[in-house]
Design an enzyme around this catalytic site. Structure first.
Site, PDB file in Angstrom:
ATOM      1  N   ARG A  19      12.245  -6.472   4.917  1.00 46.02           N
ATOM      2  CA  ARG A  19      12.046  -5.105   4.415  1.00 46.02           C
ATOM      3  C   ARG A  19      12.888  -4.056   5.151  1.00 46.02           C
ATOM      4  NH1 ARG A  19       5.891  -2.973   4.115  1.00 46.02           N
ATOM      5  NH2 ARG A  19       5.911  -3.135   6.381  1.00 46.02           N
TER       6      ARG A  19
ATOM      7  N   LYS B 287       0.831  -1.211   0.000  1.00 45.35           N
ATOM      8  CA  LYS B 287       0.000   0.000   0.000  1.00 45.35           C
ATOM      9  C   LYS B 287       0.867   1.264   0.000  1.00 45.35           C
ATOM     10  CE  LYS B 287      -2.131  -1.031   3.913  1.00 45.35           C
ATOM     11  NZ  LYS B 287      -1.556  -2.332   4.299  1.00 45.35           N
TER      12      LYS B 287
ATOM     13  N   ARG C  64      11.589  -1.226  10.416  1.00 40.82           N
ATOM     14  CA  ARG C  64      10.515  -0.978  11.370  1.00 40.82           C
ATOM     15  C   ARG C  64      10.579  -1.995  12.500  1.00 40.82           C
ATOM     16  NH1 ARG C  64       5.083  -0.107   7.940  1.00 40.82           N
ATOM     17  NH2 ARG C  64       4.355  -1.302   9.736  1.00 40.82           N
TER      18      ARG C  64
ATOM     19  N   ARG D  10      -0.245  -8.696  13.292  1.00 42.61           N
ATOM     20  CA  ARG D  10      -0.825  -7.695  12.385  1.00 42.61           C
ATOM     21  C   ARG D  10      -1.733  -8.364  11.353  1.00 42.61           C
ATOM     22  NH1 ARG D  10       4.644  -5.408  10.533  1.00 42.61           N
ATOM     23  NH2 ARG D  10       3.543  -4.082   9.065  1.00 42.61           N
TER      24      ARG D  10
ATOM     25  N   ARG E 107      -9.160   0.924   8.968  1.00 45.64           N
ATOM     26  CA  ARG E 107      -8.810  -0.462   9.279  1.00 45.64           C
ATOM     27  C   ARG E 107      -9.915  -1.151  10.071  1.00 45.64           C
ATOM     28  NH1 ARG E 107      -2.862   0.413   8.954  1.00 45.64           N
ATOM     29  NH2 ARG E 107      -1.763  -1.541   9.194  1.00 45.64           N
TER      30      ARG E 107
HETATM   31  P1  AMP Z   1       1.198   0.441   8.789  1.00 44.98           P
HETATM   32  O1  AMP Z   1       2.368   1.329   8.576  1.00 44.98           O
HETATM   33  O2  AMP Z   1      -0.020   0.911   8.030  1.00 44.98           O
HETATM   34  O3  AMP Z   1       1.498  -1.019   8.564  1.00 44.98           O
HETATM   35  O4  AMP Z   1       0.788   0.580  10.343  1.00 44.98           O
HETATM   36  C1  AMP Z   1       1.687   0.203  11.369  1.00 44.98           C
HETATM   37  C2  AMP Z   1       0.919   0.040  12.680  1.00 44.98           C
HETATM   38  O5  AMP Z   1       0.300   1.279  13.042  1.00 44.98           O
HETATM   39  C3  AMP Z   1      -0.213  -0.956  12.670  1.00 44.98           C
HETATM   40  O6  AMP Z   1       0.235  -2.295  12.890  1.00 44.98           O
HETATM   41  C4  AMP Z   1      -1.088  -0.450  13.815  1.00 44.98           C
HETATM   42  O7  AMP Z   1      -0.514  -0.769  15.073  1.00 44.98           O
HETATM   43  C5  AMP Z   1      -0.978   1.061  13.634  1.00 44.98           C
HETATM   44  N1  AMP Z   1      -2.009   1.589  12.704  1.00 44.98           N
HETATM   45  C6  AMP Z   1      -1.801   2.177  11.481  1.00 44.98           C
HETATM   46  N2  AMP Z   1      -2.945   2.572  10.924  1.00 44.98           N
HETATM   47  C7  AMP Z   1      -3.919   2.225  11.804  1.00 44.98           C
HETATM   48  C8  AMP Z   1      -5.342   2.337  11.789  1.00 44.98           C
HETATM   49  N3  AMP Z   1      -5.989   2.897  10.742  1.00 44.98           N
HETATM   50  N4  AMP Z   1      -6.018   1.872  12.872  1.00 44.98           N
HETATM   51  C9  AMP Z   1      -5.390   1.317  13.927  1.00 44.98           C
HETATM   52  N5  AMP Z   1      -4.061   1.160  14.001  1.00 44.98           N
HETATM   53  C10 AMP Z   1      -3.318   1.608  12.947  1.00 44.98           C
END
Ligand code: AMP
Length: 215
Positions: A126, A13, A160, A171, A87
């Site tokens: 990654r 994404k 990360r 996740r 989400r």
């Molecule tokens: P991402 O970079 O989108 O993979 O997000 C990393 C982490 O941030 C996720 O595993 C969640 O802990 C938190 N996170 C990101 N976006 C959301 C969301 N829309 N709702 C809840 N937690 C989020």
């Protein structure tokens, strides 16, 4: 135009959002990036957010909705690419209400489809350039010159904290439990368009771009 990129963690994404921003003059709104910057603060909220993210769980709807609300109050010329948001169904409803209030609409939800084991391999190798955000992989996409970013020449890379197998499986579980219901939700709203997330990055980009040009 406002679009959502929907898909499991590691489905690409963020990579696709970055590429589409260049082509369509839209703004990428990544709640993951916003939260990574919020967690750097030493406040209680920052610390709690950090612990939740490192475990691989979802941060509360209240926190992420308020982050998005804040960013949507800026004038986003060209519209938004929502990356990693919504989400949950509550976040999807909140986004619909926010856009309504602004007299805007959601144009498309692009579902990036991938298989789980490919995701585990992808995510655990990654790393990104700390300067420009270009994404690399230990096996499938190393920088041409080791230790030097192909795009900006930077030499500082980061991984990360949640890109390890244990957090990743959490996740993935959160995705199937809380986020996958959005596929049905947006299908019912006639917004959903699936794309093959295992195709080469450039081909996926072209497929999404052609969907957007037709929207
Ligand atoms: P991402 O970079 O989108 O993979 O997000 C990393 C982490 O941030 C996720 O595993 C969640 O802990 C938190 N996170 C990101 N976006 C959301 C969301 N829309 N709702 C809840 N937690 C989020």
């Amino acid at each position: 135009m406002n679009i959502i990129l929907l898909g499991p963690p590691g489905s690409g994404k963020g990579t696709q959002a970055m590429r589409l921003v260049g082509e369509f003059d839209m703004t990428q709104l990544s709640t993951g990036d916003m939260l990574r910057s919020a967690r750097k603060s030493t406040t209680g909220v920052g610390q709690r957010v950090a612990a939740v993210m490192d475990r691989g769980d979802l941060v509360t709807d209240e926190i992420v909705i308020s982050l998005i609300e804040e960013r949507l109050s800026d004038d986003l010329k060209g519209g938004a690419i929502f990356d990693g948001f919504p989400r949950t169904l509550a976040q999807a409803d909140a986004l619909g209400a926010l856009l309504d209030r602004m007299g805007q609409r959601l144009d498309r939800v692009i579902e990036i489809k991938v298989d789980d084991e490919a995701l585990v391999r992808r995510v655990t190798g990654r790393f990104t350039c700390a300067q420009c955000g270009e994404v690399y992989h230990d096996e499938t996409r190393k920088p041409v010159v080791a230790g030097v970013c192909d795009v900006c020449g930077g030499s500082d890379f980061s991984r990360r904290a949640d890109d390890n197998e244990v957090s990743f499986r959490t996740r993935l579980l959160a995705y199937y439990r809380d986020t996958a219901p959005l596929i049905g939700y947006y299908h019912a709203h006639r917004k959903l368009v699936p794309v093959d997330g295992l195709a080469p990055i450039g081909e996926i980009q072209e497929e999404i771009a052609s969907i957007l040009r037709r929207s």
